[in-house]
Design a protein around this motif. Structure first.
Motif, PDB file in Angstrom:
ATOM      1  N   ILE A  38      -2.476  26.672  -6.819  1.00 30.86           N
ATOM      2  CA  ILE A  38      -1.182  26.329  -6.218  1.00 30.86           C
ATOM      3  C   ILE A  38      -1.414  25.718  -4.841  1.00 30.86           C
ATOM      4  O   ILE A  38      -2.374  26.068  -4.152  1.00 30.86           O
ATOM      5  CB  ILE A  38      -0.247  27.561  -6.085  1.00 30.86           C
ATOM      6  N   GLU A  39      -0.544  24.809  -4.457  1.00 33.33           N
ATOM      7  CA  GLU A  39      -0.653  24.138  -3.158  1.00 33.33           C
ATOM      8  C   GLU A  39       0.120  24.920  -2.108  1.00 33.33           C
ATOM      9  O   GLU A  39       1.314  25.178  -2.252  1.00 33.33           O
ATOM     10  CB  GLU A  39      -0.114  22.710  -3.254  1.00 33.33           C
ATOM     11  N   VAL A  40      -0.565  25.299  -1.039  1.00 28.02           N
ATOM     12  CA  VAL A  40       0.019  26.098   0.033  1.00 28.02           C
ATOM     13  C   VAL A  40      -0.489  25.562   1.371  1.00 28.02           C
ATOM     14  O   VAL A  40      -1.654  25.170   1.487  1.00 28.02           O
ATOM     15  CB  VAL A  40      -0.350  27.597  -0.108  1.00 28.02           C
ATOM     16  N   PHE A  41       0.389  25.568   2.368  1.00 30.57           N
ATOM     17  CA  PHE A  41      -0.022  25.183   3.718  1.00 30.57           C
ATOM     18  C   PHE A  41      -0.491  26.430   4.460  1.00 30.57           C
ATOM     19  O   PHE A  41       0.273  27.375   4.652  1.00 30.57           O
ATOM     20  CB  PHE A  41       1.127  24.526   4.482  1.00 30.57           C
ATOM     21  N   VAL A  42      -1.752  26.445   4.866  1.00 31.31           N
ATOM     22  CA  VAL A  42      -2.323  27.552   5.641  1.00 31.31           C
ATOM     23  C   VAL A  42      -2.161  27.197   7.119  1.00 31.31           C
ATOM     24  O   VAL A  42      -2.767  26.230   7.596  1.00 31.31           O
ATOM     25  CB  VAL A  42      -3.812  27.768   5.296  1.00 31.31           C
ATOM     26  N   PRO A  43      -1.340  27.935   7.882  1.00 32.73           N
ATOM     27  CA  PRO A  43      -0.976  27.497   9.235  1.00 32.73           C
ATOM     28  C   PRO A  43      -2.085  27.617  10.270  1.00 32.73           C
ATOM     29  O   PRO A  43      -2.068  26.921  11.288  1.00 32.73           O
ATOM     30  CB  PRO A  43       0.195  28.418   9.592  1.00 32.73           C
ATOM     31  N   TYR A  44      -3.073  28.488  10.038  1.00 28.52           N
ATOM     32  CA  TYR A  44      -4.160  28.669  11.000  1.00 28.52           C
ATOM     33  C   TYR A  44      -5.347  29.291  10.252  1.00 28.52           C
ATOM     34  O   TYR A  44      -5.193  29.808   9.139  1.00 28.52           O
ATOM     35  CB  TYR A  44      -3.729  29.567  12.164  1.00 28.52           C
ATOM     36  N   PRO A  45      -6.542  29.261  10.840  1.00 30.37           N
ATOM     37  CA  PRO A  45      -7.702  29.845  10.146  1.00 30.37           C
ATOM     38  C   PRO A  45      -7.473  31.328   9.877  1.00 30.37           C
ATOM     39  O   PRO A  45      -7.015  32.070  10.750  1.00 30.37           O
ATOM     40  CB  PRO A  45      -8.853  29.634  11.135  1.00 30.37           C
ATOM     41  N   MET A  46      -7.797  31.772   8.675  1.00 35.46           N
ATOM     42  CA  MET A  46      -7.648  33.172   8.294  1.00 35.46           C
ATOM     43  C   MET A  46      -9.023  33.716   7.911  1.00 35.46           C
ATOM     44  O   MET A  46      -9.603  33.294   6.911  1.00 35.46           O
ATOM     45  CB  MET A  46      -6.669  33.307   7.119  1.00 35.46           C
ATOM     46  N   SER A  47      -9.509  34.646   8.717  1.00 35.04           N
ATOM     47  CA  SER A  47     -10.826  35.227   8.471  1.00 35.04           C
ATOM     48  C   SER A  47     -10.754  36.723   8.736  1.00 35.04           C
ATOM     49  O   SER A  47     -10.349  37.146   9.831  1.00 35.04           O
ATOM     50  CB  SER A  47     -11.875  34.581   9.385  1.00 35.04           C
ATOM     51  N   TYR A  48     -11.152  37.530   7.729  1.00 41.07           N
ATOM     52  CA  TYR A  48     -11.025  38.978   7.853  1.00 41.07           C
ATOM     53  C   TYR A  48     -11.821  39.645   6.742  1.00 41.07           C
ATOM     54  O   TYR A  48     -11.907  39.131   5.620  1.00 41.07           O
ATOM     55  CB  TYR A  48      -9.551  39.386   7.763  1.00 41.07           C
ATOM     56  N   LEU A  56     -12.134  43.253   0.086  1.00 40.28           N
ATOM     57  CA  LEU A  56     -11.430  41.990   0.237  1.00 40.28           C
ATOM     58  C   LEU A  56     -12.031  41.192   1.388  1.00 40.28           C
ATOM     59  O   LEU A  56     -12.076  41.668   2.529  1.00 40.28           O
ATOM     60  CB  LEU A  56      -9.944  42.252   0.503  1.00 40.28           C
ATOM     61  N   VAL A  57     -12.522  39.999   1.094  1.00 42.13           N
ATOM     62  CA  VAL A  57     -13.028  39.086   2.108  1.00 42.13           C
ATOM     63  C   VAL A  57     -12.064  37.906   2.195  1.00 42.13           C
ATOM     64  O   VAL A  57     -11.797  37.235   1.192  1.00 42.13           O
ATOM     65  CB  VAL A  57     -14.446  38.584   1.762  1.00 42.13           C
ATOM     66  N   ILE A  58     -11.534  37.664   3.379  1.00 46.25           N
ATOM     67  CA  ILE A  58     -10.571  36.579   3.577  1.00 46.25           C
ATOM     68  C   ILE A  58     -11.225  35.483   4.410  1.00 46.25           C
ATOM     69  O   ILE A  58     -11.731  35.742   5.506  1.00 46.25           O
ATOM     70  CB  ILE A  58      -9.295  37.091   4.278  1.00 46.25           C
ATOM     71  N   ASP A  59     -11.212  34.282   3.906  1.00 48.82           N
ATOM     72  CA  ASP A  59     -11.823  33.150   4.612  1.00 48.82           C
ATOM     73  C   ASP A  59     -11.124  31.871   4.159  1.00 48.82           C
ATOM     74  O   ASP A  59     -11.508  31.255   3.164  1.00 48.82           O
ATOM     75  CB  ASP A  59     -13.322  33.090   4.330  1.00 48.82           C
ATOM     76  N   LEU A  60     -10.090  31.468   4.900  1.00 50.74           N
ATOM     77  CA  LEU A  60      -9.291  30.290   4.545  1.00 50.74           C
ATOM     78  C   LEU A  60      -9.232  29.324   5.724  1.00 50.74           C
ATOM     79  O   LEU A  60      -9.020  29.725   6.872  1.00 50.74           O
ATOM     80  CB  LEU A  60      -7.866  30.696   4.151  1.00 50.74           C
ATOM     81  N   ASP A  61      -9.402  28.041   5.439  1.00 52.28           N
ATOM     82  CA  ASP A  61      -9.292  27.002   6.449  1.00 52.28           C
ATOM     83  C   ASP A  61      -7.832  26.592   6.620  1.00 52.28           C
ATOM     84  O   ASP A  61      -7.028  26.684   5.675  1.00 52.28           O
ATOM     85  CB  ASP A  61     -10.116  25.783   6.052  1.00 52.28           C
ATOM     86  N   PRO A  62      -7.451  26.115   7.806  1.00 54.03           N
ATOM     87  CA  PRO A  62      -6.068  25.670   8.022  1.00 54.03           C
ATOM     88  C   PRO A  62      -5.769  24.356   7.323  1.00 54.03           C
ATOM     89  O   PRO A  62      -6.674  23.596   6.984  1.00 54.03           O
ATOM     90  CB  PRO A  62      -5.995  25.517   9.546  1.00 54.03           C
TER      91      PRO A  62
END
Length: 434
Positions: free
Chosen positions: A173-183, A190-196
Motif C-alpha cells: 500500500i502507498e503511504v506517506f511517511v512524514p519523518y524517519p521512523m527508527s525504533y 519489532l524492528v522499525i526502520d522506515l525512510d521519510p
C-alpha cells in the motif's frame, strides 16, 4: 475464524478489514449470499426477498443503526496460530463503528489504547488491558463505561498479524511517511526502520508504520497513523486489479478473526458498505490530553469528558427522543453565535511566505483563534480542512468562508486544534499575498 458455537454458517474472515474499509466486505457477501438466505433472522437485519421485494445486494439490509466494537489484538510470538489464546492479548487498536441506515453513514471512533479507564473488578488501568484481563466481555463492559453505557451490538477481534498478510497479498500500500521512523522493541520482536516520503509499504513495514510510538504524539500519533492506513487500504481494496485476489485473501485471513456477527449480518453490512458515499464515512479520535507526572506514575490519555459526550452523542448514540419537537443544536439555540473553532495552520504548500497570507485571511474572515503548527513534510497541491475533533459544522463554516478546501473527516491534524487547515499549493492562486 473463531465463531461462537451457537452461530451457524461459515463466516468470511475478511470481515475485520471489511468493516473498516467498507468496500471489502462485499467479498463476504459474494461468498456467503446463498448460505445467508437460509440463516435465522437477526435483530438488526431485514430480508426484502422474504417480503417479496428484490434487493440488489443478496436480499439483506440493515433495519436499524448498529454499533460494532473492533479490537486489534497484539500477537504473543509464543502462541501458535491455532491456539484459542490467540485473541487474549492486549488490544493495540480499539474502534467503535456505527453503521446507520437512517442517514447512510458510517462513523468510526478511535479510542486510544492508553486511555485511562475503570476496568470492572480491576480498577484504574489502560483501556488496552481489558481484553487481556477478561476477554471480549470485559472489553465491551469497559468500553460501555467509557462511552456513557453505549450499546455495543457486535464485536470483531483481529490478531494484528492479519495486517501483515493482508498488505502483502494486496501487493503493498502507498503511504506517506512524514519523518524517519527508527525504533527497536525487543519485547515485541519489532524492528522499525522506515525512510521519510511516499513509500510502497509491504506488510511488515505497514505494521511498523502503525506501531511506531516515538513521535511527539506517542500512542495518539499511532492512532492517527492507523487512520492513514485505513484510508490507504480502502483505496487499495477498491482497485479492480485486487478483485481476483479476494478469495485467496479470505482463505488466508480466516485464522486471524473472532466475531459474533452472523453471515446474514455481514451480508447486510456488505450491501451497506458497497452503497456508502465516501463523504458519509467519518473517523474521529476521542479528544483528550496526555497525563502529567504529577497526575499518574505512568502515561495515560485523559479524555476531555465534555468532548467525549459530544462525540458519543453525534457519532455513536443518536437515540431517537420521545419529544415531538426538534430541539435546536447547542450551537444555534436561542440565536447563539456558533463558537469560534481553534484552528491550526499547517503549511503544506512548500512556500514559507504562505503562512502570513493564511493568518491574515483567517483574521479577516472572523476566525481569531489561530496558531501555527509544525509544517507538513509533503507538498500538497490542494488545501485540506482536517476535522480533528469531529466538529463537521465548524469545518463546513470554514470551507464556506474560504470558498474552497477539501474537508477530511479524520483526526490526523494537530492535537490542540478543533480544525487543522493543511494549506496546499493552491492557496496562493486563490488569495494574493498581503
Amino acid at each position: 475464524m473463531k465463531v461462537p458455537p451457537s452461530r451457524p454458517g461459515n463466516v468470511s474472515a475478511l470481515l475485520w478489514w471489511s468493516v473498516i474499509a467498507t468496500v471489502a466486505i462485499l467479498t463476504s457477501a459474494i461468498l456467503g449470499a446463498v448460505t445467508a438466505l437460509v440463516m435465522p433472522a437477526s435483530s438488526f437485519v431485514r430480508s426484502p426477498w422474504r417480503q417479496g421485494q428484490l434487493w440488489d445486494n443478496f436480499g439483506y439490509e440493515l433495519s436499524r443503526p448498529v454499533n460494532i466494537l473492533l479490537l486489534g489484538v497484539d500477537r504473543d510470538p509464543e502462541i501458535a496460530d491455532d491456539s484459542p489464546e490467540l485473541f487474549n492479548g492486549r488490544s493495540d487498536t480499539v474502534l467503535v463503528m456505527r453503521f446507520d441506515p437512517n442517514d447512510d453513514s458510517l462513523n468510526v471512533v478511535s479510542l486510544p489504547r492508553d486511555t485511562q479507564v475503570e476496568i470492572p473488578s480491576y480498577g484504574v488501568a489502560k483501556l488496552n488491558q481489558a481484553n487481556a484481563l477478561g476477554g471480549v466481555e470485559l472489553a465491551e463492559a469497559t468500553v460501555r463505561g467509557l462511552t456513557n453505557d453505549l450499546t455495543v451490538d457486535r464485536y470483531v477481534r483481529v490478531n494484528t498479524d492479519a495486517l501483515v498478510e493482508l498488505v502483502d497479498m494486496l501487493g503493498g500500500i502507498e503511504v506517506f511517511v512524514p519523518y524517519p521512523m527508527s525504533y527497536l522493541d525487543r519485547t515485541q520482536q519489532l524492528v522499525i526502520d522506515l525512510d521519510p516520503g511516499w513509500q510502497l509499504l509491504n506488510g511488515r513495514q505497514a505494521q511498523q508504520f502503525s506501531r511506531f510510538r516515538q513521535g511527539r504524539y506517542g500512542d495518539v500519533g499511532r492512532v492517527q497513523r492507523q487512520q492513514i492506513l485505513i484510508e490507504a487500504l480502502r483505496d487499495r481494496l477498491t482497485n479492480p486489479t485486487v478483485i481476483p485476489r479476494l478469495p485467496a485473501i479470505v482463505r488466508v485471513m480466516e485464522k486471524y478473526v473472532d466475531t459474533n456477527l452472523t453471515l446474514e449480518e455481514m451480508v447486510a453490512l456488505a450491501g451497506f458498505g458497497v452503497q456508502l458515499d465516501p463523504q458519509q464515512f467519518r473517523m474521529v479520535l476521542l479528544p483528550g490530553r496526555f497525563s502529567t507526572a504529577a497526575e499518574a506514575d505512568r502515561s495515560y490519555w485523559l479524555l476531555d469528558e465534555a468532548e467525549r459526550d459530544r462525540i458519543v452523542a453525534e457519532f455513536l448514540d443518536r437515540t431517537p427522543s420521545d419529544a415531538f419537537i426538534d430541539r435546536p443544536s447547542s450551537s444555534t439555540a436561542f440565536n447563539q453565535t456558533p463558537s469560534i473553532p481553534r484552528i491550526a495552520i499547517q503549511n503544506a504548500s512548500g512556500n514559507p511566505q504562505t503562512l502570513e497570507s493564511v493568518r491574515s485571511q483567517l483574521q479577516q474572515l472572523g476566525f481569531t483563534d489561530v496558531y501555527v503548527a509544525p509544517s507538513w513534510n509533503e507538498v500538497r497541491h490542494h488545501t485540506e480542512i482536517v476535522v480533528q475533533t469531529g466538529n463537521l459544522d465548524a469545518a463546513k463554516r470554514l470551507q464556506q468562508a474560504l470558498g474552497f478546501g477539501q474537508i477530511e473527516s479524520l483526526s490526523t491534524g494537530d492535537l490542540d486544534s478543533d480544525l487543522t487547515l493543511r494549506v496546499g499549493a493552491d492557496w496562493m492562486s486563490v488569495f494574493s499575498s498581503p
